[in-house]
Structure formats: C-alpha cells, structure tokens
Design a protein around this motif. Structure first.
Motif, short mmCIF file in Angstrom:
data_model
loop_
_atom_site.label_atom_id
_atom_site.label_comp_id
_atom_site.label_asym_id
_atom_site.label_seq_id
_atom_site.Cartn_x
_atom_site.Cartn_y
_atom_site.Cartn_z
N UNK A 35 12.66 -46.76 -20.61
CA UNK A 35 13.91 -47.16 -19.98
C UNK A 35 14.78 -46.65 -18.80
N UNK A 36 15.43 -45.71 -19.07
CA UNK A 36 15.26 -44.83 -17.44
C UNK A 36 14.33 -45.08 -16.79
N UNK A 37 13.37 -44.56 -17.02
CA UNK A 37 12.09 -43.80 -16.11
C UNK A 37 11.25 -45.53 -15.31
N UNK A 38 11.93 -46.11 -15.89
CA UNK A 38 11.35 -47.80 -15.38
C UNK A 38 13.14 -47.77 -14.24
N UNK A 39 14.33 -47.58 -14.75
CA UNK A 39 14.96 -48.07 -14.20
C UNK A 39 14.91 -47.05 -12.69
N UNK A 40 14.94 -45.69 -12.88
CA UNK A 40 14.75 -44.82 -11.48
C UNK A 40 13.55 -45.61 -10.37
N UNK A 41 12.75 -46.11 -11.40
CA UNK A 41 11.24 -46.52 -10.72
C UNK A 41 11.47 -47.48 -9.78
N UNK A 42 12.31 -48.49 -10.24
CA UNK A 42 13.00 -50.17 -9.46
C UNK A 42 13.93 -49.52 -8.88
N UNK A 44 15.19 -46.69 -7.50
CA UNK A 44 15.04 -45.37 -6.08
C UNK A 44 14.32 -46.40 -4.78
N UNK A 45 13.44 -47.58 -4.75
CA UNK A 45 13.85 -47.93 -2.44
C UNK A 45 14.88 -48.41 -3.00
N UNK A 46 15.65 -48.78 -3.85
CA UNK A 46 16.95 -50.09 -3.47
C UNK A 46 18.00 -49.18 -2.24
N UNK A 47 18.24 -47.85 -3.31
CA UNK A 47 18.70 -47.06 -2.25
C UNK A 47 18.29 -45.76 -1.43
N UNK A 48 17.38 -45.99 -1.53
CA UNK A 48 17.05 -45.31 0.14
C UNK A 48 17.44 -46.52 0.40
N UNK A 49 16.88 -47.73 0.99
CA UNK A 49 17.22 -48.62 2.40
C UNK A 49 18.30 -48.24 1.90
N UNK A 50 19.01 -49.14 1.04
CA UNK A 50 20.83 -48.92 0.93
C UNK A 50 21.53 -47.72 1.98
N UNK A 51 20.93 -46.36 2.05
CA UNK A 51 21.66 -44.49 2.37
C UNK A 51 21.15 -44.92 3.63
N UNK A 52 19.17 -45.17 3.73
CA UNK A 52 19.54 -45.49 5.39
C UNK A 52 19.75 -46.29 6.36
#
Length: 314
Positions: A35-42, A44-52
C-alpha cells in the motif's frame, strides 16, 4: 440431552478454541508495504508537479522534489498571459489561459450534466419498461463501447464538418459541437452503469407510487432519481474528469486558440517556443486540477454510497 444443554456444553470448547488477537502487523506487514509503495508511486508525479509550480527554476531537470525557494511568479505569469514575465529570457507572448480555463469548465460541466440527464432517462426506460428492441438496444450500446471514440476521429471530423454547413453553431471549431461529440462517446457506458443501479431499486416503490396516482414522470423525478443520486454523482464525476483529460478529439475539432480546452492549450503552450518554461506549465496544471479536487471532495459522500449500494438487491 436437549439442544440447549448441548449448546451450553459446547460453548466453553468454542471459547477455548478461539485464538487470541494477533499483533496488528503480524502476518499483514506485506500488505502495508504494498500500500505504501502504491501510494508513493501515485503521489510522486503529483508532488513533483506541485513542487515545480512553486519553483523559480523553469527546467524540470534542475528542480527537485523540495524547492530551495518558493515563488508565485509562475502562477502570476500564466494568469497574466505573459509567460516571459516568469524570469525567462523568452519574449512575452499573450497566452489566453483564462479562456482555456473557462472553456474547460464549460465543456466539462455541460458534458457531465447532459450525460447524467440523458443517461438517467435512457437507463430508467431500459430498467423499468419492456418494449420491442430493448435487448437489441442494450447490446448495441455495449458493442459500441468496445471501440474507443478516438478510433473514429476521421469519421467524426467529417460528420461535424458536414453538419456545420447546415448548422454552423455545432460545426467545427465550436464548443457546442465538441460537447455533442463527447456526449455521443459517454452516453452508452453511462446508461449501462445507471441501468444496473436502477435495477437494484425495488419495483414495489414504483407500484406504490402508481397506486397513489403518480404518473411515470412523477415516479422518475420524485422516487427513482433521488434514490439514484449516488450513481449520478459517480457518473457526473467520471464524465467531468474524462472530458478534462481528453485531448485527441478536441485538438482535431478546435482550431482557434481562444477556443482551446485546457489540455489542448497547455500542450500547444509547452510544444511552442515556451518549451523550456516547465514551471509556468506546471502552475497551469495545478490551477486546472483545482475544480476536480473540489468536485471530488464535494461528491465524496455520494461516491462512497454509490460504490456500496446496489451490492445486495432488496
């Protein structure tokens, strides 16, 4: 020995055979890990876009998940329509982002509302009435959904082109024509989903209402539709999200920049001379995601109910 005496004699043995409660993570640690791996996989792209979006560095390769400094220049640039103001050396060019935003809300909202309305009418007819061609109609809707709409993009383009010669309001490069095309692509599967949910609503409610003198339209609006609110919310949300994410048909039918939807407009923005301004692009993506997040939280209660109701008929 009576049945009661047998039950009393067996009760202690059952209690003794009951195992004690195991520790919380014993035997289930791998489920939490997956579950933690699936959450991190989902996420990560969102957090990266928000960070950018909040990062002053326009290059994705030069930005990290946690920016060194936080700025709102990217949001100011995309809202002002002059991405060159975000600190880039590129010359400023008017970008009609606000028009894209309004078009996104209008097209997605109209498609969601109309698909829910017409889908509910069709689903009620298939679920409650028996008429000639009913089975063939349902099978036709199912077979049509096996072929994605974008596979017929050439045929759709020619149809809209010729219809636009007679009715210019729904021709090429019009938002109304795009909405009609989207409705044709989602009504079939929406009707199937609503029909399955309406089958779980007891027929006795309809019969009781008719005994009290209610007309078929009153039964639909006052009884069936309120009970089907959960599935209507699910269908509306799925239609809304699917329309926002759609790119191929919108890029084919729309030509004027001011009439672009968000997906087509942002693609043209990042594919044009502003290909290096990823921070501004990510800011536009974050702003475009706000209506979806708000709508999801607003319909969350209905979505949960729509996924659980109808599992047991009665």
């Amino acid at each position: 020995m009576t049945t009661l005496e047998q039950a009393e004699a067996a009760a202690p043995r059952v209690a003794e055979a009951t195992p004690g409660r195991r520790p919380l993570l014993a035997g289930n640690w791998w489920r939490y890990l997956v579950s933690l791996a699936a959450m991190a996989f989902a996420l990560f792209p969102i957090l990266y876009v928000v960070s950018a979006a909040f990062n002053p560095v326009d290059s994705l390769s030069g930005s990290g998940l946690i920016p060194d400094t936080v700025t709102l220049d990217n949001f100011r640039a995309i809202l002002s329509g002059a991405p060159g103001e975000a600190g880039s050396s590129e010359a400023a060019l008017d970008i009609p982002y606000k028009n894209w935003y309004v078009n996104m809300i209008f097209v997605s909202g109209a498609t969601a509302v109309l698909s829910v309305f017409f889908g509910a009418l069709a689903a009620y007819a298939f679920a409650r009435y028996r008429f000639r061609g009913r089975r063939m109609g349902m099978m036709t809707l199912l077979l049509i959904q096996m072929f994605p709409t974008f596979l017929a993009v050439v045929a759709i383009y020619l149809i809209v082109l010729r219809v636009g010669r007679v009715f210019p309001a729904i021709g090429l490069d019009t938002l109304s024509g795009l909405i009609l095309v989207y409705l044709g692509g989602v009504l079939g599967v929406n009707t199937w989903l609503m029909k399955g949910f309406m089958d779980s609503i007891p027929d006795s409610l309809d019969e009781s209402a008719r005994v009290d003198g209610a007309t078929p339209s009153q039964v639909f609006w006052a009884i069936i539709l309120p009970l089907a609110t959960p599935v209507l919310a699910v269908i509306g949300l799925l239609s809304y999200i699917g329309t926002i994410n759609e790119f191929i048909i919108a890029s084919v039918l729309l030509d004027t920049t001011d009439k672009f939807t968000m997906s087509v407009g942002l693609y043209g923005f990042i594919n044009d001379k502003y290909a290096q301004q990823w921070g501004t692009f990510c800011a536009g993506v974050v702003l475009a995601a706000i209506p979806v997040v708000v709508l999801f939280f607003f319909l969350q209660r209905y979505i949960a109910e729509g996924l659980t109701r109808g599992a047991v008929k009665g």
